[in-house]
Design an enzyme around this catalytic site. Structure first.
Site, PDB file in Angstrom:
ATOM      1  CB  ALA A  77       2.626  13.517  22.855  1.00 23.99           C
ATOM      2  CG  ASP A  78      -1.123   9.764  26.963  1.00 18.95           C
ATOM      3  OD1 ASP A  78      -2.330   9.478  26.965  1.00 18.95           O
ATOM      4  OD2 ASP A  78      -0.234   8.932  27.196  1.00 18.95           O
TER       5      ASP A  78
END
Length: 206
Positions: free
Chosen positions: A82-83
């Site tokens: 995730a980012d």
């Protein structure tokens, strides 16, 4: 740190390619309580290679790089990367390095609406299988230098730990007039679409 009975039905524990306590807590609260592993990805190098991409596509590229890095080392695991990218009219913001940087960011964000692009990548069998991004929009109320200083005093050192110099789950909530988007998206892991994808793969109890 599980907060709910485990609903995970994968053959091995879910693996989160992040050491973010917030993302881990979100998954734990949904009954998934993952193991975590640092992806060891040079985010600025990925960003340089992705020059020309929109901020939303950059978020996807970063999430995919993290999932791929951990997935390659754990091909028997389902890996979540995730980012999140903060986007003000096409300009990408990074975490401020100090209080002065935080004040400068807030001076640019105040009175305006910015986007938070939260991307998630799933790696299965050692390779990225799917990537998606969800966007929230936040309108910061007008703030003068006195107001910014008062916020920074109240928030303390935590302001350098988050992009945009705020944590919505803390005193950062005082900065905003309007928020459009799911709370988990704003925290960096859009749970509803993620759970739907895990469910479609038969990885959840229901």
């Amino acid at each position: 740190m599980s907060h709910a009975p485990s609903l995970w039905r994968g053959p091995a524990p879910l693996l989160l390619a992040s050491t973010s306590p917030t993302r881990r807590a979100l998954l734990a609260s949904a009954g998934l309580d993952p193991e975590t592993r640092s992806p060891g990805v040079d985010e600025r190098a990925v960003e340089a290679e992705a020059a020309g991409l929109s901020p939303a596509r950059l978020a996807e590229r970063l999430a995919a790089a993290k999932a791929a890095a951990v997935g390659a080392c754990a091909p028997d695991r389902v890996v979540i990367g995730a980012d999140q990218v903060l986007d003000l009219d096409g300009t990408v913001f990074h975490k401020p390095s100090d209080r002065a940087g935080a004040a400068a960011h807030l001076a640019r964000l105040q009175g305006r609406t910015h986007a938070l692009h939260s991307a998630v990548a799933l790696a299965v069998d050692g390779a990225v299988a799917e990537v998606f991004v969800v966007t929230a929009r936040l309108t910061m109320r007008p703030l003068d230098q006195t107001g910014i200083a008062a916020y920074l005093d109240g928030a303390g050192p935590a302001v350098t730990g988050s992009v945009g110099a705020y944590q919505l789950e803390g005193v950062g909530i005082h900065l905003f007039d309007r928020i459009e988007g799911d709370h988990s998206t704003i925290l960096g892991l859009p749970l509803l679409p993620l759970l739907a994808r895990l469910r479609a793969r038969g990885l959840l109890a229901f």
